[in-house]
Every structure is written in structure tokens, then in C-alpha cells.
Design a protein around this motif. Structure first.
Motif, PDB file in Angstrom:
ATOM      1  N   SER A 160      45.443  75.410 -82.248  1.00 40.17           N
ATOM      2  CA  SER A 160      45.858  76.636 -82.998  1.00 40.17           C
ATOM      3  C   SER A 160      44.941  77.866 -82.675  1.00 40.17           C
ATOM      4  O   SER A 160      45.333  79.033 -82.986  1.00 40.17           O
ATOM      5  CB  SER A 160      45.748  76.412 -84.513  1.00 40.17           C
ATOM      6  OG  SER A 160      47.245  75.646 -84.595  1.00 40.17           O
ATOM      7  N   ALA A 213      44.567  81.847 -93.371  1.00 42.28           N
ATOM      8  CA  ALA A 213      45.382  81.096 -92.575  1.00 42.28           C
ATOM      9  C   ALA A 213      46.757  81.096 -92.546  1.00 42.28           C
ATOM     10  O   ALA A 213      47.342  80.921 -93.768  1.00 42.28           O
ATOM     11  CB  ALA A 213      45.060  79.629 -92.663  1.00 42.28           C
ATOM     12  N   GLU A 226      48.513  76.156 -89.543  1.00 36.19           N
ATOM     13  CA  GLU A 226      47.569  75.331 -88.915  1.00 36.19           C
ATOM     14  C   GLU A 226      48.350  74.319 -87.759  1.00 36.19           C
ATOM     15  O   GLU A 226      49.645  74.081 -87.785  1.00 36.19           O
ATOM     16  CB  GLU A 226      47.030  74.062 -90.260  1.00 36.19           C
ATOM     17  CG  GLU A 226      46.485  74.815 -91.228  1.00 36.19           C
ATOM     18  CD  GLU A 226      45.665  74.075 -92.289  1.00 36.19           C
ATOM     19  OE1 GLU A 226      46.171  72.949 -92.298  1.00 36.19           O
ATOM     20  OE2 GLU A 226      44.989  74.302 -92.945  1.00 36.19           O
ATOM     21  N   GLY A 259      45.562  69.665 -88.258  1.00 40.90           N
ATOM     22  CA  GLY A 259      44.849  70.146 -89.467  1.00 40.90           C
ATOM     23  C   GLY A 259      43.452  70.466 -88.949  1.00 40.90           C
ATOM     24  O   GLY A 259      42.642  71.040 -89.752  1.00 40.90           O
ATOM     25  N   SER A 301      42.740  73.057 -86.552  1.00 39.95           N
ATOM     26  CA  SER A 301      42.494  74.342 -86.404  1.00 39.95           C
ATOM     27  C   SER A 301      43.481  75.428 -87.132  1.00 39.95           C
ATOM     28  O   SER A 301      44.489  74.639 -87.580  1.00 39.95           O
ATOM     29  CB  SER A 301      42.593  74.438 -84.781  1.00 39.95           C
ATOM     30  OG  SER A 301      43.712  74.096 -84.401  1.00 39.95           O
ATOM     31  N   PHE A 302      43.463  76.537 -87.042  1.00 36.84           N
ATOM     32  CA  PHE A 302      44.409  77.523 -87.626  1.00 36.84           C
ATOM     33  C   PHE A 302      44.486  78.790 -86.848  1.00 36.84           C
ATOM     34  O   PHE A 302      43.602  79.149 -86.147  1.00 36.84           O
ATOM     35  CB  PHE A 302      44.077  77.707 -89.185  1.00 36.84           C
ATOM     36  CG  PHE A 302      42.631  78.503 -89.194  1.00 36.84           C
ATOM     37  CD1 PHE A 302      42.735  79.952 -89.668  1.00 36.84           C
ATOM     38  CD2 PHE A 302      41.291  78.057 -89.116  1.00 36.84           C
ATOM     39  CE1 PHE A 302      41.416  80.587 -89.541  1.00 36.84           C
ATOM     40  CE2 PHE A 302      40.277  78.733 -89.262  1.00 36.84           C
ATOM     41  CZ  PHE A 302      40.369  80.107 -89.478  1.00 36.84           C
TER      42      PHE A 302
END
Length: 113
Positions: free
Chosen positions: A36, A95, A98, A102, A104-105
Motif C-alpha cells: 500500500s 490512513a 490498508e 495490515g 502498510s497503508f
């Protein structure tokens, strides 16, 4: 806004800082990673860097670099046990999405780019 820590995260961060000679506090920010775009980084702050914003939360200094500041401002950091793993958990109002795992965002600014 500011960076806040839930009681479990505050206790864990204080233990890290107190056990590290010369530590000024913790360093919290983001780096490009994952599918992400942005992943969280938590480390011991050993020096104040040019451009740092220093938040103070219940006596704990939290150093955030200029690039990370707009993406983490308002984040609450918690600390949780999941099975045998212990990890920091982030509730970040910036954010926008995501990745499935979970790790990265993205932010609304990333979507616009």
C-alpha cells in the motif's frame, strides 16, 4: 493534534527508553514499504534530527521527522499481544486504506497523486 499512547504502549516504550543509555525518547514515523505504500517505524531516538517535531506524552518524548509528521499526526499507538507475538498497533486517522495483510497503508494524498 498529537501522538498519543495507550497505557500498554506507554509502559513498553518507557521500558525501551529507560534500558537504552543516552536515549532521548522514541522515534516514530513511516517509510515506503509494503503493497500500500507506507509502513510504520518505531525505534529509539538517540539524537534530535533537523526538522524533527518532538511530541511529549506523559513525560515520553516522541520524535517525528518532517516527512512522516503529516501522515502520523493524531495517531494513537497501542501495544497488544496476539498469540505469542507482541506488537505495536496504530490507530491513524490519516490512513485512508490498508493492505490486506495490515503491514502498510495509504493516505488520501497518496490516492490523489
Amino acid at each position: 493534534m498529537a501522538i498519543t499512547l495507550a497505557p500498554a504502549a506507554l509502559e513498553r516504550a518507557r521500558r525501551f527508553v529507560e534500558s537504552t543509555p543516552g536515549a532521548l525518547g522514541i522515534r516514530f514515523g513511516v517509510e515506503r514499504t509494503g503493497c500500500s505504500g507506507w509502513g510504520y517505524v518505531v525505534d529509539i531516538a538517540r539524537e534530535e534530527r533537523p526538522g524533527d517535531t518532538v511530541h511529549e506524552y506523559e513525560g515520553l518524548r516522541i520524535h517525528v521527522d518532517a516527512t512522516s509528521q503529516p501522515m502520523v499526526d493524531g495517531t494513537e499507538i497501542d501495544f497488544a499481544q496476539k498469540g505469542l507475538n507482541h506488537e505495536f498497533v496504530f490507530r491513524n486517522p490519516n490512513a485512508a486504506a490498508e493492505c490486506g495483510c495490515g503491514e502498510s497503508f495509504t493516505t488520501d494524498a497518496d490516492k490523489a497523486a
